[in-house]
Scaffold this active site. Sequence first.
Site, PDB file in Angstrom:
ATOM      1  N   ASP A 139      27.586  98.898  20.247  1.00 43.80           N
ATOM      2  CA  ASP A 139      28.332  97.648  20.409  1.00 43.80           C
ATOM      3  C   ASP A 139      28.280  96.800  19.144  1.00 43.80           C
ATOM      4  O   ASP A 139      29.043  95.840  19.011  1.00 43.80           O
ATOM      5  CB  ASP A 139      27.752  96.839  21.569  1.00 43.80           C
ATOM      6  CG  ASP A 139      28.240  97.316  22.922  1.00 43.80           C
ATOM      7  OD1 ASP A 139      29.235  98.062  22.969  1.00 43.80           O
ATOM      8  OD2 ASP A 139      27.622  96.956  23.939  1.00 43.80           O
ATOM      9  N   ASP A 163      32.419 103.044  30.517  1.00 49.17           N
ATOM     10  CA  ASP A 163      31.215 102.296  30.176  1.00 49.17           C
ATOM     11  C   ASP A 163      30.119 102.498  31.231  1.00 49.17           C
ATOM     12  O   ASP A 163      30.379 102.997  32.343  1.00 49.17           O
ATOM     13  CB  ASP A 163      31.554 100.807  30.033  1.00 49.17           C
ATOM     14  CG  ASP A 163      30.719 100.114  28.958  1.00 49.17           C
ATOM     15  OD1 ASP A 163      29.638 100.625  28.632  1.00 49.17           O
ATOM     16  OD2 ASP A 163      31.153  99.057  28.468  1.00 49.17           O
TER      17      ASP A 163
END
Length: 718
Positions: free
Chosen positions: A518, A451
Site C-alpha cells: 500500500d 483485497d
Amino acid sequence: MRHDGTIVHLRAGGVSLVLNCADAKLPRAVHWGADLGELSEAALAALVRAEVPPIAPNGTDETVPVALLPEQSAGWLGTPGLTGHRAGADFSTAFTVTALHATAASLTVEAEDAHAALGLRLDVELTDSGLVRQRATVTNRADADRAPYTLSGVLLTLPVPERATELLTLTGRHLRERSPQRHDFTLGTHLRENRRGRTGTDAVTVHVAGTAAFGFRTGEVWGLHVAWSGNQRSLAERTSHAVSLLGGGELLLAGELTLAAGEEYVSPWVYGSYGASGLDELSTRFHAYLRARPHHPRTDDRPVTLNVWEAVYFDHDLARLKELAEAGAEVGVERFVLDDGWFRGRRNDSAGLGDWYVDEEVWPDGLHPLAEHVRGLGMEFGLWVEPEMINPDSDLARAHPEWILATGDRLPPEARQQQVLDLGHPEAYAYIRDRLDAIVGEYALTYLKWDHNRDLIEAGHSAAGGRAGVHAQTLAVYRLLDELRARHPGLEIESCSSGGGRVDLGILERTDRVWTSDCIDALERQRIQRWTGLLLPPELMGSHVGSPAAHTTGRVHRLDFRAGTALFGHFGIEWDLSRASAEDRAELAEWITLYKRLRGLLHGGVVVRGDHPDPALWVHGVVAPDAARAVYALVQTATSVTAPVGRVQLPGLDPAAEYRVRPLEPGRAAGVSSWMPLPWWGDADGVTLPGRVLAEAGVRAPTMHPERLVLLEAERVG
C-alpha cells in the site's frame, strides 16, 4: 535422470538432486546443489557411501542421514517431519517404502506405516529451471472402528552443506513489507511461524542459507519457499552432528485437522531454489518457473493500470470519475479500476462489506455509465472487491451472524471494523460466489482487485463447534478463485492483502499479480520491490506512480523518481491526474510510452541486481534472454560518503559481445549534479565496451542528488 532402484539422480537447469532410497526407507537427499554431471551407477553408489557418516566408537552417537520427511524412528532428534497422534498413540511414525516411480524429472514414493495405519505419498519434482518442489499426502488407512488420526503438521526438508554459514529471511509490516534480515546460521532451530491466517506482511517469503557474505551476484545460496496462503512455518536447523537443513510446511492449529478412516491431507508444495552465484540465480529459477506456466500472464502487453483509490477514496462521483478516466486515457492508460466504495452502504470503511450490490443511492443507473465511458476511451474496466470479509454493520452480518469465523461464545477482536466471512460454510461460499459471478458478468469485468484487509484471529467454524478453520478457509478461497475464473475466462485477478500481505506461489496459481504494498513512496518501494523480486518477476508486481507527496509517508519526490521506480514492475498510476499539471501529465505520458516500448524486455528478461559497495547507490536492471539489450537503473537512495561515487558494474551481459551504453530518456538529466560532469554521459553515442568490461570494470556513474535515479540502456552492436 539415473535410477538404479535405490539411488535417483535428477538433473535440470544446472542443478542436481541425488536421493538415496535404499533399505525401503524414505528418500534421503545426498546432494542438492550444483549439477554433478552424468554419473554412473558406480559413482552414485560411491557418493552415497561417502555420504553415510560413521558410527561413533561407542556405538551410541550416530549422525543420522535425514529423510525429506524426517522421522524419529530413524534416529533423528531434530524437528520431526510428521506430527500427530491417534488418541495419544502412534505419535511417531516408521514408514516403509512400498513403491517407487521415477521419471526424468520426478520421483513418486509410496510408503506405509502398518502399525499406525497411515499411508504416505511423496511427490518430488525438479523443474526445467532447476527448482526442487515436493509435497506429501498423508492418508488414514485405519478401519472405522479405530480412533481418527489427529494431524498436527507435515514438514518437508532439503539439506544444505556446512559451508552455508549465514541465514537471510524477510520480515516487515503494513507499508514496509519484505525487509531483509541476516544472521549467522548457528546450532539450533531458526524457526519462523506465521499464525495470521494469510501469508502475512511479515512473511519469511524465501528462507535462504548461504556461504559467508553472499550477495546478489556472489556466494552460494540455497532457499526454501512454502507455497501456501494460510498459516505456515519455515525453519533452518543445524545440529551438533553436522546436519543442516531447510524445512517448511503448513502450520496447523490445535485440533484443526482430524483424518477419519480413508481421509487424506495434501500438503502445500514446498520449493527449493539453488544459486551457485548468489541470490540473482536463485531468483531467476523462480522467475523462469513462473513464466513457464501455461496460465502465466502475457509478458509483452501488461496493461498500464489506473487505480482510483488515492485519487478519490470513498468519494464516488460519476462526473469526477469520468474526468479522471479521460485524463488517464490522455496519457496512455489501458485499464481503469474503480476501488472501494461502490457497493451498498460503503461511504467509509466501517460498513457494507458483504453487501455486494451496487449502491443505488450513489449509482442510480448502476456502474454502467462509468464502465461504458471507460470502454469508450479504449480502456478495460476493473473493480475492487474484498470477498472474504464482512462488516458487522452490514445486511449480511445481520441476516447471517453464523457466517462469521468465530469460536466459543464470542466474536474475535475487530480489525478495520470488520470480521472474516466463513467460506468453509457452504451457504456463505455459495452466496459470495454467486454475487461475484453476477457482478463480473453484468459489467463484463476483465479485472478484479481482490483485497484481504485483516488477519484471521480465533478463526473458528461456528458450524463445527468453533473448530479452528484457517486450513479450510484457505482451501475455500482457492476454490472460489478457481471457480470464478473458470466461469469467466480471461478475467485477471490481483492479490491485495493490506498491500503485500498475501504474496506466495499458492495464491499466484490463481491470480495474475500482487499489489506489492500500500506504500507507493518511491524510496520505500525501491526496497520493497527489490526484495519481493527475490520470488516474483516484475510483471507480477503491481507498481504505481503516486502523487508528488506520498500519502503514506508524506515524502515528496520528483516524477522521474516515482515513474522510474514503477517502471520495473507492472506499471500503473495511483494519482488524481485530473489535478496534475499539464507539464506533469506530459512527462507521465513520456514514461508510459517508454514502459510500453520496454515492457517486453522488462517482463520477459532476466532480473539482475548489482552488489555495489556504496549502500547509498543501488544498481538493478533487466537483461534480455538473448542478452541483446538491457536496461539498468542507478538509484541514489541517500547521499554517498564519497563523491564522486565511482564506477558501477552492469551485470548479466554477454561477456564476449560489444555493447553501446547510453543514458535513457526521460529523466536523463533529472537529479544529476553538474559537478564533475562525465564526458561519456553527454555523448549521444554513449560508450561502447565489451560485456565483460561492463560487468567487471563498469562505467563511471554520474553524481546524483539523493532520492533520484537515472536509466541506462545497453544494446549489443555488431
